[in-house]
Design a protein around this motif. Structure first.
Motif, PDB file in Angstrom:
ATOM      1  N   ALA A 100       0.748  -1.244   0.018  1.00 26.63           N
ATOM      2  CA  ALA A 100       0.117  -0.047   0.003  1.00 26.63           C
ATOM      3  C   ALA A 100       0.772   1.120  -0.095  1.00 26.63           C
ATOM      4  N   ALA A 101       1.926   1.325   0.532  1.00 25.19           N
ATOM      5  CA  ALA A 101       2.850   2.336   0.799  1.00 25.19           C
ATOM      6  C   ALA A 101       3.965   2.661  -0.226  1.00 25.19           C
ATOM      7  N   ALA A 102       4.445   1.552  -0.765  1.00 25.78           N
ATOM      8  CA  ALA A 102       5.535   1.362  -1.936  1.00 25.78           C
ATOM      9  C   ALA A 102       5.140   0.334  -2.955  1.00 25.78           C
ATOM     10  N   ALA A 103       5.070   0.844  -4.242  1.00 28.99           N
ATOM     11  CA  ALA A 103       4.958  -0.191  -5.163  1.00 28.99           C
ATOM     12  C   ALA A 103       5.734  -0.075  -6.451  1.00 28.99           C
ATOM     13  N   GLY A 104       5.986  -0.871  -7.208  1.00 29.34           N
ATOM     14  CA  GLY A 104       6.639  -0.461  -8.486  1.00 29.34           C
ATOM     15  C   GLY A 104       6.124  -1.290  -9.814  1.00 29.34           C
ATOM     16  N   GLY A 105       6.576  -0.901 -10.815  1.00 28.77           N
ATOM     17  CA  GLY A 105       6.248  -1.842 -12.003  1.00 28.77           C
ATOM     18  C   GLY A 105       7.222  -1.500 -13.113  1.00 28.77           C
ATOM     19  N   GLN A 106       7.255  -2.592 -14.017  1.00 25.77           N
ATOM     20  CA  GLN A 106       7.922  -2.602 -15.216  1.00 25.77           C
ATOM     21  C   GLN A 106       7.075  -2.793 -16.483  1.00 25.77           C
ATOM     22  N   ILE A 107       6.630  -1.999 -16.978  1.00 26.77           N
ATOM     23  CA  ILE A 107       5.827  -1.953 -18.019  1.00 26.77           C
ATOM     24  C   ILE A 107       6.616  -1.989 -19.620  1.00 26.77           C
ATOM     25  N   PRO A 108       6.354  -3.199 -20.328  1.00 24.91           N
ATOM     26  CA  PRO A 108       7.235  -3.272 -21.484  1.00 24.91           C
ATOM     27  C   PRO A 108       6.362  -2.751 -22.657  1.00 24.91           C
ATOM     28  N   ASP A 109       7.121  -2.511 -23.877  1.00 21.68           N
ATOM     29  CA  ASP A 109       6.663  -2.020 -25.312  1.00 21.68           C
ATOM     30  C   ASP A 109       5.503  -0.884 -24.985  1.00 21.68           C
ATOM     31  N   LYS A 110       5.628   0.101 -24.286  1.00 21.66           N
ATOM     32  CA  LYS A 110       5.099   1.237 -24.210  1.00 21.66           C
ATOM     33  C   LYS A 110       5.742   2.430 -24.169  1.00 21.66           C
ATOM     34  N   SER A 111       5.461   3.589 -24.592  1.00 19.58           N
ATOM     35  CA  SER A 111       6.039   4.678 -24.563  1.00 19.58           C
ATOM     36  C   SER A 111       5.695   5.670 -23.028  1.00 19.58           C
ATOM     37  N   LEU A 112       6.618   6.365 -22.812  1.00 20.90           N
ATOM     38  CA  LEU A 112       6.238   7.151 -21.488  1.00 20.90           C
ATOM     39  C   LEU A 112       4.903   7.833 -21.556  1.00 20.90           C
ATOM     40  N   THR A 113       4.616   8.528 -22.735  1.00 21.32           N
ATOM     41  CA  THR A 113       3.223   9.111 -22.690  1.00 21.32           C
ATOM     42  C   THR A 113       2.054   8.054 -22.422  1.00 21.32           C
ATOM     43  N   GLN A 114       2.201   6.962 -23.119  1.00 21.43           N
ATOM     44  CA  GLN A 114       1.146   5.859 -23.020  1.00 21.43           C
ATOM     45  C   GLN A 114       0.996   5.640 -21.534  1.00 21.43           C
ATOM     46  N   VAL A 115       2.152   5.064 -20.909  1.00 25.44           N
ATOM     47  CA  VAL A 115       2.086   4.700 -19.337  1.00 25.44           C
ATOM     48  C   VAL A 115       1.585   5.757 -18.620  1.00 25.44           C
ATOM     49  N   ALA A 116       2.056   7.027 -18.830  1.00 26.11           N
ATOM     50  CA  ALA A 116       1.439   8.248 -17.689  1.00 26.11           C
ATOM     51  C   ALA A 116      -0.010   8.268 -18.020  1.00 26.11           C
ATOM     52  N   GLN A 117      -0.691   8.169 -19.214  1.00 22.79           N
ATOM     53  CA  GLN A 117      -1.965   8.360 -19.580  1.00 22.79           C
ATOM     54  C   GLN A 117      -2.774   6.977 -18.834  1.00 22.79           C
ATOM     55  N   GLU A 118      -2.055   5.792 -18.895  1.00 19.11           N
ATOM     56  CA  GLU A 118      -2.751   4.601 -18.146  1.00 19.11           C
ATOM     57  C   GLU A 118      -2.815   4.632 -16.930  1.00 19.11           C
ATOM     58  N   LEU A 119      -1.596   5.494 -16.329  1.00 21.51           N
ATOM     59  CA  LEU A 119      -1.528   5.653 -14.903  1.00 21.51           C
ATOM     60  C   LEU A 119      -2.646   6.686 -14.331  1.00 21.51           C
ATOM     61  N   ALA A 120      -2.696   7.704 -15.204  1.00 16.61           N
ATOM     62  CA  ALA A 120      -3.871   8.793 -14.862  1.00 16.61           C
ATOM     63  C   ALA A 120      -5.338   7.941 -14.896  1.00 16.61           C
ATOM     64  N   GLN A 121      -5.458   7.298 -15.796  1.00 20.40           N
ATOM     65  CA  GLN A 121      -6.763   6.364 -15.990  1.00 20.40           C
ATOM     66  C   GLN A 121      -6.890   5.312 -14.639  1.00 20.40           C
ATOM     67  N   ALA A 122      -5.730   4.700 -14.259  1.00 19.02           N
ATOM     68  CA  ALA A 122      -5.876   3.799 -13.014  1.00 19.02           C
ATOM     69  C   ALA A 122      -6.048   4.634 -11.674  1.00 19.02           C
ATOM     70  N   ILE A 123      -5.378   5.959 -11.695  1.00 19.01           N
ATOM     71  CA  ILE A 123      -5.510   6.512 -10.330  1.00 19.01           C
ATOM     72  C   ILE A 123      -6.930   7.132 -10.507  1.00 19.01           C
ATOM     73  N   ASP A 124      -7.659   7.480 -11.560  1.00 13.47           N
ATOM     74  CA  ASP A 124      -8.997   7.922 -11.662  1.00 13.47           C
ATOM     75  C   ASP A 124     -10.038   6.773 -11.369  1.00 13.47           C
ATOM     76  N   ARG A 125      -9.913   5.631 -11.837  1.00 13.92           N
ATOM     77  CA  ARG A 125     -10.603   4.447 -11.388  1.00 13.92           C
ATOM     78  C   ARG A 125     -10.683   4.166 -10.111  1.00 13.92           C
ATOM     79  N   TYR A 126      -9.319   4.137  -9.444  1.00  9.47           N
ATOM     80  CA  TYR A 126      -9.236   3.777  -7.931  1.00  9.47           C
ATOM     81  C   TYR A 126      -9.921   4.841  -6.902  1.00  9.47           C
ATOM     82  N   LEU A 127      -9.760   6.208  -7.391  1.00 10.90           N
ATOM     83  CA  LEU A 127     -10.162   7.271  -6.605  1.00 10.90           C
ATOM     84  C   LEU A 127     -11.707   7.482  -6.732  1.00 10.90           C
ATOM     85  N   ASP A 128     -12.402   7.278  -7.932  1.00 14.66           N
ATOM     86  CA  ASP A 128     -13.585   7.162  -8.484  1.00 14.66           C
ATOM     87  C   ASP A 128     -14.500   5.993  -7.880  1.00 14.66           C
ATOM     88  N   SER A 129     -13.895   5.113  -7.200  1.00 10.53           N
ATOM     89  CA  SER A 129     -14.489   3.893  -7.065  1.00 10.53           C
ATOM     90  C   SER A 129     -15.045   3.664  -5.650  1.00 10.53           C
TER      91      SER A 129
END
Length: 129
Positions: A100-129
């Motif tokens: 819960a306090a420290a996490a990480g990930g290695q996302i293959p075959d995606k650009s920084l922009t793609q991962v940043a967008q997916e991260l924003a979507q994941a944050i939104d889904r988490y906070l809006d649920s």
């Protein structure tokens, strides 16, 4: 009874690492009022990225941080939280993990922009649920 000077020496960084850490922090942007997201377009040392994620939590009003950077054909994400946000749950949506306090990930075959967008979507889904 610990020698505070010796403890301080244990946590010292070299100048290049310190500059890299603060460069990451300088690029951080606030997301949803309390989450810092820093995207480094240049590869960085994993320890430096983790330290930057930790350091962002020292800023008043920030309780969650994410640092993204490229590493070959993948994007690395380092996340920290000192509040109610569970970064493990968020990064699991991107294929990462941790706790819960420290996490990480290695996302293959995606650009920084793609991962940043997916991260924003994941944050939104988490906070809006």
């Amino acid at each position: 009874g610990a020698d505070t000077a010796e403890v301080k020496k244990l946590f010292q960084n070299d100048l290049a690492g310190t500059i890299a850490k603060y460069s990451i922090i300088q690029n951080a942007r606030l997301y949803r009022d309390h989450i810092a997201v820093a995207v480094s377009s240049a590869p960085v040392n994993r320890v430096v990225a983790a330290q930057a994620a930790d350091e962002l939590l020292n800023i008043i009003g920030i309780d969650t941080s994410f640092v993204l950077y490229p590493d070959g054909d993948r994007v690395i994400v380092s996340a920290r939280s000192i509040g109610e946000v569970n970064v493990q749950v968020i990064l699991e949506k991107l294929g990462g993990g941790g706790n819960a306090a420290a996490a990480g990930g290695q996302i293959p075959d995606k650009s920084l922009t793609q991962v940043a967008q997916e991260l924003a979507q994941a944050i939104d889904r988490y906070l809006d649920s």
